[in-house]
Design a protein around this motif. Structure first.
Motif, short mmCIF file in Angstrom:
data_model
loop_
_atom_site.label_atom_id
_atom_site.label_comp_id
_atom_site.label_asym_id
_atom_site.label_seq_id
_atom_site.Cartn_x
_atom_site.Cartn_y
_atom_site.Cartn_z
N VAL A 74 18.37 49.63 0.03
CA VAL A 74 18.14 50.29 -1.23
C VAL A 74 17.64 49.00 -2.23
N ALA A 85 12.88 52.82 -4.68
CA ALA A 85 13.72 53.58 -3.54
C ALA A 85 15.03 54.74 -3.87
N TRP A 94 12.11 55.52 0.53
CA TRP A 94 11.31 55.02 -0.35
C TRP A 94 9.99 55.12 -0.52
#
Length: 307
Positions: A74, A85, A94
């Motif tokens: 992320v 994200a 995301w």
């Protein structure tokens, strides 16, 4: 199925399933030949608290390693222009578009591989004094390796896999990915056998691991059964979700790593048996697992946006 995928599949079944089962069968035959000699030196009763303690630490470290992987999937995306994200308890997602997103699908596996190496260094350079800390370090390294390396094997033939996406971004040739996958399989087997010695060294008396049969029995009670008992705890942290998000990863890791641990244990001669201080109780580990479950289900499950 293309020839590369067929080769990877055959090699995987051989290295991950057939080889440890065959090795364990040889160990079972060897154990019977020394059973009478072992009877002269009783190993003492097993404390089942140790099995549950190991199970709790196995579950705790599995989910912690998985969280580290998703976090490092992320964060690079969150820092990339055009991408937003979100981190969940069993996945991430995301929005937006940037070619680097595919490359960053490999950063999670890289992060937990480096985490595993860090815990190995801790075990080698400054072994923890207590059984709890040693077990935690062992299982963190174990999960770091066996959640990352199999992704290389799968990514060699499945472009949609996280590491497969990174391979695609790097435009690796099929032969290069095949070689990477086969090397990862060899490393998986080698590493799985290396974890046997530190686990067996947790015996409190050399008599507990004095013969092939006792070493196999100790490994079953200290690693194999705890890992099996930990699966419901791990799944509880990951529900709800699709089958691959909830169960496939923990079950696959059990087969990939624990089969070798159990099959190889009989022929290992552990060093430093009895050096770790015994754990006083399982309540500390249980408290951490409960706290982790609450965090996964109440904080991470709704999703944490990184934008």
């Amino acid at each position: 199925m293309n020839p590369y995928a067929q080769l990877i599949l055959i090699a995987s079944l051989t290295v991950i399933v057939a080889a440890p089962i065959l090795f364990g069968a040889v160990g079972g035959w060897r154990s019977r030949s020394v059973a009478s000699a072992a009877a002269a030196s009783p190993a003492g009763p097993w404390r089942w608290q140790r099995t549950f303690h190991s199970s709790l630490l196995y579950a705790l470290s599995f989910s912690l390693i998985f969280f580290i992987q998703e976090l490092f999937l992320v964060v690079p995306k969150a820092l990339t222009p055009g991408l937003r994200a979100t981190l969940y308890h069993n996945n991430h997602n995301w929005t937006g578009d940037n070619p680097l997103a595919h490359l960053f699908q490999g950063t999670g596996a890289l992060a937990i591989l480096l985490t595993a190496l860090g815990f190995v260094a801790w075990l080698k350079l400054r072994p923890p004094r207590t059984e709890t800390a040693r077990l935690f370090a062992i299982w963190m390294a174990f999960h770091g390796f066996f959640q990352s390396l199999p992704q290389v094997v799968v990514g060699a033939v499945v472009p949609q896999n996280d590491v497969g996406m990174a391979f695609g971004y790097l435009q690796l040739a099929d032969t290069t990915k095949l070689v990477a996958g086969l090397i990862a399989l060899v490393v998986i087997a080698a590493l799985a056998t290396r974890f046997a010695a530190p686990l067996l060294a947790l015996a409190r008396d050399p008599a507990e691991v004095a013969t092939p049969g006792r070493r196999s029995g100790f490994m079953f009670r200290m690693a194999t059964l705890p890992a099996l008992l930990a699966l419901p705890l791990i799944v509880a942290m990951r529900v709800p979700g699709s089958l691959d998000q909830v169960a496939i990863v923990p079950v696959a890791e059990f087969v990939i790593g624990v089969f070798w641990l159990q099959g190889y244990a009989w022929c290992v001669q552990p060093r430093g048996v009895g050096q770790a201080e015994p754990a006083s109780s399982i309540w500390g580990a249980l408290s951490l697992v409960i706290a982790q479950l609450l965090i996964f289900q109440f904080a991470l499950r709704p999703g944490i946006a990184f934008y």
